[in-house]
Design a protein around this motif. Structure first.
Motif, mmCIF file in Angstrom:
data_model
loop_
_atom_site.group_PDB
_atom_site.id
_atom_site.type_symbol
_atom_site.label_atom_id
_atom_site.label_comp_id
_atom_site.label_asym_id
_atom_site.label_seq_id
_atom_site.Cartn_x
_atom_site.Cartn_y
_atom_site.Cartn_z
ATOM 1 N N PRO A 170 0.791 -1.205 -0.022
ATOM 2 C CA PRO A 170 -0.114 -0.008 -0.074
ATOM 3 C C PRO A 170 0.848 1.310 0.072
ATOM 4 C CG PRO A 170 -0.744 -1.603 1.587
ATOM 5 C CD PRO A 170 0.437 -2.060 1.236
ATOM 6 N N SER A 171 0.476 2.313 -0.719
ATOM 7 C CA SER A 171 1.149 3.559 -0.572
ATOM 8 C C SER A 171 1.219 4.149 0.761
ATOM 9 C CB SER A 171 0.258 4.463 -1.675
ATOM 10 O OG SER A 171 0.526 4.008 -2.897
ATOM 11 N N GLY A 172 2.313 4.851 0.933
ATOM 12 C CA GLY A 172 2.340 5.544 2.353
ATOM 13 C C GLY A 172 2.855 4.640 3.123
ATOM 14 N N LYS A 173 3.047 5.092 4.564
ATOM 15 C CA LYS A 173 3.806 4.171 5.463
ATOM 16 C C LYS A 173 2.946 3.224 6.191
ATOM 17 C CE LYS A 173 6.812 8.352 6.879
ATOM 18 N NZ LYS A 173 7.220 8.894 8.095
ATOM 19 N N PRO A 174 3.452 2.087 6.699
ATOM 20 C CA PRO A 174 2.480 0.797 7.264
ATOM 21 C C PRO A 174 2.177 1.183 8.588
ATOM 22 C CG PRO A 174 4.751 0.542 7.281
ATOM 23 C CD PRO A 174 4.773 1.627 6.366
ATOM 24 N N PRO A 175 1.071 0.919 9.136
ATOM 25 C CA PRO A 175 0.405 1.241 10.353
ATOM 26 C C PRO A 175 1.355 0.833 11.520
ATOM 27 C CG PRO A 175 -0.702 -0.571 9.238
ATOM 28 C CD PRO A 175 0.303 0.012 8.296
ATOM 29 N N ARG A 176 1.130 1.097 12.617
ATOM 30 C CA ARG A 176 2.012 0.444 13.897
ATOM 31 C C ARG A 176 1.849 -1.096 13.606
ATOM 32 N NH1 ARG A 176 1.746 2.251 20.148
ATOM 33 N NH2 ARG A 176 3.309 1.048 20.806
ATOM 34 N N GLY A 177 2.869 -1.842 13.819
ATOM 35 C CA GLY A 177 2.779 -3.388 13.691
ATOM 36 C C GLY A 177 2.809 -3.805 12.224
ATOM 37 N N GLY A 178 2.415 -3.026 11.214
ATOM 38 C CA GLY A 178 2.730 -3.465 9.955
ATOM 39 C C GLY A 178 1.182 -3.645 9.338
ATOM 40 N N TRP A 179 1.297 -3.897 8.015
ATOM 41 C CA TRP A 179 -0.167 -4.022 7.200
ATOM 42 C C TRP A 179 -0.372 -5.623 7.433
ATOM 43 C CZ3 TRP A 179 3.547 -1.530 3.522
ATOM 44 C CH2 TRP A 179 3.302 -0.263 3.377
ATOM 45 N N PRO A 180 -1.845 -5.879 7.353
ATOM 46 C CA PRO A 180 -2.055 -7.286 7.319
ATOM 47 C C PRO A 180 -1.548 -7.627 5.869
ATOM 48 C CG PRO A 180 -3.860 -6.028 7.973
ATOM 49 C CD PRO A 180 -3.104 -4.733 7.550
ATOM 50 N N VAL A 181 -1.427 -9.045 5.788
ATOM 51 C CA VAL A 181 -0.697 -9.654 4.447
ATOM 52 C C VAL A 181 -1.635 -10.616 3.941
ATOM 53 C CG1 VAL A 181 1.364 -10.739 3.727
ATOM 54 C CG2 VAL A 181 1.710 -9.245 5.760
ATOM 55 N N ALA A 182 -1.744 -10.395 2.529
ATOM 56 C CA ALA A 182 -2.538 -11.626 1.935
ATOM 57 C C ALA A 182 -1.776 -12.257 0.857
ATOM 58 C CB ALA A 182 -4.032 -11.084 1.166
ATOM 59 N N VAL A 183 -1.745 -13.708 0.863
ATOM 60 C CA VAL A 183 -0.994 -14.449 -0.003
ATOM 61 C C VAL A 183 -2.246 -14.952 -0.986
ATOM 62 C CG1 VAL A 183 0.616 -15.994 -0.549
ATOM 63 C CG2 VAL A 183 0.699 -15.014 1.620
ATOM 64 N N PHE A 184 -2.296 -14.464 -2.140
ATOM 65 C CA PHE A 184 -3.122 -14.670 -3.135
ATOM 66 C C PHE A 184 -2.913 -15.731 -4.007
ATOM 67 C CE2 PHE A 184 -5.658 -14.392 -6.860
ATOM 68 C CZ PHE A 184 -7.224 -14.028 -6.389
ATOM 69 N N PHE A 185 -3.670 -16.772 -4.179
ATOM 70 C CA PHE A 185 -3.691 -17.781 -5.381
ATOM 71 C C PHE A 185 -4.824 -17.775 -6.194
ATOM 72 C CE2 PHE A 185 -1.768 -19.747 -1.252
ATOM 73 C CZ PHE A 185 -0.420 -19.653 -1.577
ATOM 74 N N TYR A 186 -4.466 -17.637 -7.658
ATOM 75 C CA TYR A 186 -5.304 -17.810 -8.356
ATOM 76 C C TYR A 186 -6.148 -19.191 -8.811
ATOM 77 C CZ TYR A 186 -1.101 -18.366 -10.885
ATOM 78 O OH TYR A 186 0.104 -18.935 -11.356
ATOM 79 N N GLY A 187 -7.045 -18.927 -9.609
ATOM 80 C CA GLY A 187 -7.658 -20.329 -9.923
ATOM 81 C C GLY A 187 -7.216 -20.827 -11.338
#
Length: 300
Positions: free
Chosen positions: A56-73
């Motif tokens: 995401p643009s900008g600084k990460p929030p305290r503790g960091g961004w949530p992370v999503a590992v995405f797998f396509y079909g």
């Protein structure tokens, strides 16, 4: 209603010609100011062990961004991370650090090769989250269609993450969009070769691994999905998780189908459904317990 789900219909799933033909348009129309991308990151030794990171643009929030590992079909036959830049942008625009991962496909591998890869990509995310600006305590696996199968197996069947020195308890949750979770018997020849038909190994069905301490789940499907039966798969999985005492959110969507469910994450199609708001809200919400706490509780 006939509840039998014929995996043979997967021959026309997402990232087949339907989405591949339009993904260039979806990707071209996406904003570029909402994310910073790092493409072609290796998470393993194979040429297909690559992922693209969307911060995401900008600084990460305290503790960091949530992370999503995405797998396509794509029936475990087709697909490329380059077709899903719209998904990376979509998640980043909502404050989620997105990793769009390739994995090996048939005929290079059959079951369970793509699960080894999915777990390897997830292990990379868990190890590297902090360096990327993400929160290692808030890593999610997410997928659509065959990719939702991959995500479900990584989140529910401990074999795959154990090989990476991790466990499902390390995950904050998982997200399945229009996934096949209980699909035997297999009738389609393309899917049959993936799962070694007629000698399908035991333990291939995600629904068989549901238990009380499973990571929290968000399950979504198009109500009118005629390719992956939402009743037998999404609703049955949600009910099984609920009955086991595992936290789960279920959402069925009107106005979209199997393909447009995930395509509606794209900037130009967000009017079609609330799926992006729903999955990002699920990841941005603070879970009741951290993965570390859940792991300790499970060990007691």
């Amino acid at each position: 209603m006939n509840r039998r789900f014929h995996l043979g219909r997967l021959a026309t799933l997402l990232t087949l010609p339907a989405l591949s033909a339009c993904s260039s348009g979806l990707n071209a129309l996406k904003p570029s100011s909402t994310y910073v991308a790092t493409v072609g990151v290796s998470y393993g030794p194979d040429p297909r062990h690559k992922l693209d990171v969307y911060r995401p643009s900008g600084k990460p929030p305290r503790g960091g961004w949530p992370v999503a590992v995405f797998f396509y079909g794509g029936s475990w036959h087709w697909g490329s991370r380059t077709e899903y830049t719209f998904a990376g942008e979509a998640l980043a625009s909502r404050g989620v650090l997105a990793l769009i991962a390739d994995y090996r496909l048939y005929p290079e591998v059959r079951y369970p090769g793509f699960l080894d890869d999915s777990a390897r990509a997830t292990g990379y995310a868990l190890r590297e989250a902090s360096k990327l600006g993400g929160n290692p305590q808030r890593v999610y696996v997410m997928g659509h269609s065959a990719g939702a199968y991959n995500a479900a197996m990584v989140a529910l069947d401990e074999r795959w993450l154990k090989a990476q020195g991790q466990s499902p308890a390390s995950l904050a949750g998982w997200i399945g969009l229009a996934g096949p979770y209980e699909f035997l018997p297999i009738s389609n020849p393309q899917a049959q070769v993936v799962f070694h038909h007629p000698d399908v190994p035991p333990g291939t069905q995600p629904i068989d691994y549901v238990k009380r301490d499973a990571p929290r789940a968000f399950l979504g499907a198009a109500r009118s999905d005629h390719l992956v039966n939402p009743v037998r798969n999404t609703e049955q999985m949600a009910e099984r998780l609920k009955s086991a005492g595992a936290p789960v959110e279920l959402k069925l969507y009107d106005g979209v189908d199997h393909v447009t469910l995930v395509a509606s994450m794209a900037w130009s199609l967000r009017w079609m459904s609330s799926v992006l708001d729903d999955v990002s809200g699920f990841m941005l919400a603070e879970p009741a317990t951290t993965p570390t706490t859940a792991a300790k509780s499970a060990a007691q």
